[in-house]
Scaffold this motif. Sequence first.
Motif, PDB file in Angstrom:
ATOM      1  N   UNK A  51      15.780   2.859   5.922  1.00 54.04           N
ATOM      2  CA  UNK A  51      15.623   3.759   4.859  1.00 54.04           C
ATOM      3  C   UNK A  51      15.346   3.395   3.662  1.00 54.04           C
ATOM      4  N   UNK A  52      16.071   1.993   3.461  1.00 50.93           N
ATOM      5  CA  UNK A  52      15.714   1.422   1.811  1.00 50.93           C
ATOM      6  C   UNK A  52      14.433   0.911   1.921  1.00 50.93           C
ATOM      7  N   UNK A  53      13.873   0.345   2.886  1.00 50.11           N
ATOM      8  CA  UNK A  53      12.678  -0.184   2.924  1.00 50.11           C
ATOM      9  C   UNK A  53      11.560   0.880   2.577  1.00 50.11           C
ATOM     10  N   UNK A  54      11.378   1.956   3.404  1.00 54.12           N
ATOM     11  CA  UNK A  54      10.684   3.200   3.131  1.00 54.12           C
ATOM     12  C   UNK A  54      10.864   3.820   1.779  1.00 54.12           C
ATOM     13  N   UNK A  55      12.135   3.632   0.963  1.00 54.55           N
ATOM     14  CA  UNK A  55      12.472   4.045  -0.295  1.00 54.55           C
ATOM     15  C   UNK A  55      11.428   2.969  -1.165  1.00 54.55           C
ATOM     16  N   UNK A  56      11.922   1.883  -0.963  1.00 54.21           N
ATOM     17  CA  UNK A  56      10.949   0.721  -1.741  1.00 54.21           C
ATOM     18  C   UNK A  56       9.555   0.919  -1.743  1.00 54.21           C
ATOM     19  N   UNK A  82      -0.082 -12.260  -3.924  1.00 55.71           N
ATOM     20  CA  UNK A  82       0.579 -12.141  -2.603  1.00 55.71           C
ATOM     21  C   UNK A  82       2.078 -11.768  -3.220  1.00 55.71           C
ATOM     22  N   UNK A  83       2.520 -10.715  -2.336  1.00 55.21           N
ATOM     23  CA  UNK A  83       4.102 -10.524  -2.584  1.00 55.21           C
ATOM     24  C   UNK A  83       4.724 -10.033  -1.224  1.00 55.21           C
ATOM     25  N   UNK A  84       5.787 -10.703  -1.174  1.00 59.41           N
ATOM     26  CA  UNK A  84       6.518 -10.477   0.052  1.00 59.41           C
ATOM     27  C   UNK A  84       7.771  -9.382  -0.319  1.00 59.41           C
ATOM     28  N   UNK A  85       7.585  -8.260  -0.012  1.00 61.07           N
ATOM     29  CA  UNK A  85       8.296  -7.209  -0.569  1.00 61.07           C
ATOM     30  C   UNK A  85       9.509  -6.657   0.466  1.00 61.07           C
ATOM     31  N   UNK A  86      10.684  -6.709  -0.188  1.00 56.82           N
ATOM     32  CA  UNK A  86      11.818  -6.058   0.550  1.00 56.82           C
ATOM     33  C   UNK A  86      12.859  -5.472  -0.308  1.00 56.82           C
ATOM     34  N   UNK A 129      -4.391  -5.379   0.139  1.00 57.23           N
ATOM     35  CA  UNK A 129      -4.343  -5.340   1.702  1.00 57.23           C
ATOM     36  C   UNK A 129      -2.858  -5.279   1.808  1.00 57.23           C
ATOM     37  N   UNK A 130      -2.370  -4.877   2.957  1.00 57.19           N
ATOM     38  CA  UNK A 130      -1.009  -4.825   3.281  1.00 57.19           C
ATOM     39  C   UNK A 130      -0.820  -4.814   4.728  1.00 57.19           C
ATOM     40  N   UNK A 131       0.532  -5.596   5.161  1.00 57.36           N
ATOM     41  CA  UNK A 131       0.640  -5.485   6.735  1.00 57.36           C
ATOM     42  C   UNK A 131       2.430  -5.636   6.489  1.00 57.36           C
ATOM     43  N   UNK A 188       9.335  -7.385   6.133  1.00 54.57           N
ATOM     44  CA  UNK A 188       8.714  -6.976   4.567  1.00 54.57           C
ATOM     45  C   UNK A 188       7.685  -6.538   4.716  1.00 54.57           C
ATOM     46  N   UNK A 189       7.111  -6.077   3.619  1.00 57.54           N
ATOM     47  CA  UNK A 189       5.744  -5.376   3.504  1.00 57.54           C
ATOM     48  C   UNK A 189       4.999  -6.629   2.855  1.00 57.54           C
ATOM     49  N   UNK A 190       4.072  -7.148   3.426  1.00 54.00           N
ATOM     50  CA  UNK A 190       3.346  -8.391   2.666  1.00 54.00           C
ATOM     51  C   UNK A 190       1.961  -7.807   1.681  1.00 54.00           C
ATOM     52  N   UNK A 191       2.250  -7.726   0.722  1.00 54.14           N
ATOM     53  CA  UNK A 191       1.110  -6.934  -0.233  1.00 54.14           C
ATOM     54  C   UNK A 191       0.233  -8.017  -0.835  1.00 54.14           C
TER      55      UNK A 191
END
Length: 371
Positions: A343-348, A186-190, A295-297, A253-256
Motif C-alpha cells: 500500500x505504501x509503495x503504490x502510494x509513493x 538513478x534512484x532506488x526508491x522505497x 526508465x523504470x523496473x 524498490x522502484x529503480x528509476x
Amino acid sequence: MGRRERLISTSILRAIFKSKSKNASKSPSFLARILAFFSVFGLTLARYREELFKKLRNEIWRIEEEEYTESFRSPSYGKRTDLIPVGDLGYSGSTFFTTPNSKFLLKSLPRHFEQSFFRRRLLYPYTEHMELNEASLLVRITDLLYCPVTTLGAMLGSAPSHHIVMENILYGKSSCAKGDQKKWETYDLKPNDYFYPERDIAGGRLAPESVKERLIDEFPDKVRVNIDEKEELVAQLARDTKILQEANAVDYSLFLVRYPASMGTAEGGKIPVPPGRPSAWRNGLVSRDGKWIYRAILLDFFWAKDALQAKALTGLVNSFNFLKWGKNHGPMSITTSSEEYRTRFLRMVESIVEVPDSSGRPAGELRSPSP
C-alpha cells in the motif's frame, strides 16, 4: 579488478559457457566434493533450473540465446573475458558485475534467506506472472547460478554461492561520451516513512553518512507523464506487487533512471535499448515536457516478511521502543506486513508521478486502482 573479483568472474563464466552434456546432471564424485570444499574464491557454479530460465529468456522475453551468450564474451576479441565489476551498488554486501557489453547485470545473493526465498517460494509465481503479463515491470532475471556442493568459501563468506543474472536498464549509458554518462540519474526508491535504525535512532549516530545515504533515495522532482501513462504504470505495478504480497515479500524498490532527452530518444537510435521484448518503461519514455527520458523496473524482492531475520528485527524494534530510546518507532520496511508495504509503495509511486489536469496544469494524485 582484484584477485577475488577475478576468481568470482571466472566461476560465473565457466557456469555460463559450460556445455550441457549427458553427464551434467550427475552428482559430483566424492573426490570432486572434497576438492570443491576447499575452494575459497573460485567456486564451481551451475545453472539452477536451466531449462526454465531458458524458456523465460527465449519464449517470454524474446532474448535470442546467441545474443545472450555472446554478451558474456569480449566484443573485441570474440572470446571469454572477465566480467566488469561495478562496485558497491547496494547496502546488502552484494557483489555486482556487468557483462562486457553491459546488457546484463550480475548480482550475488550472499544472504541465504534471500536466495532460498526466491528459489522455493517465488520462482514459480514469478514465472507464471511473467508468462501472463508481457508488460510486467518486475526485473527480468535471466539466470540463477548456484554452488551445488558445500564449500569453505561459501561458509566463510569469502565468495558468494548464488548469483542472479538480470537485465540492465542502464544499458546504453556506457555508449555515451564520458560527460553525458554523468547526466544519467538513478534512484532506488522505497517508501521513506518507515523506521530505519541507522537513520532514525539517537539522531542517526548508528552509522556514518556514507551508509545512511545508501539506505533510501529520494526523488527531488516529479515524473511528468500523461494521464494514460500514469494509470498504466500504477496499474502494472499493482499487478506486479500483488504476487509479491501473496508471497509475503517486502522491501522491494522502484529503480528509476532518467537522462536528458537531448541525448537522443530510443526511437532516434542514439541510445540503444535493452535486449528482448520491447517495453515502454524499459526502452525509455519521454517526459511530458520533453526534457527527460525515463526508465523504470521493480527490484530487490527477495526479503520475506516471515524470514527469521525479519522476526528478529521486529523484536529489536520493540526493544528500542520499550527502552524509550527516542520516540516510539513504527515498523521497518523489512518488518512490516506485505500488505502494508504494498500500500505504501503504490502510494509513493503515485506521489512522484505528476499529470496535467483538464486545463493543462499539473494535477494532484490519482487514485490507485483497486488491489
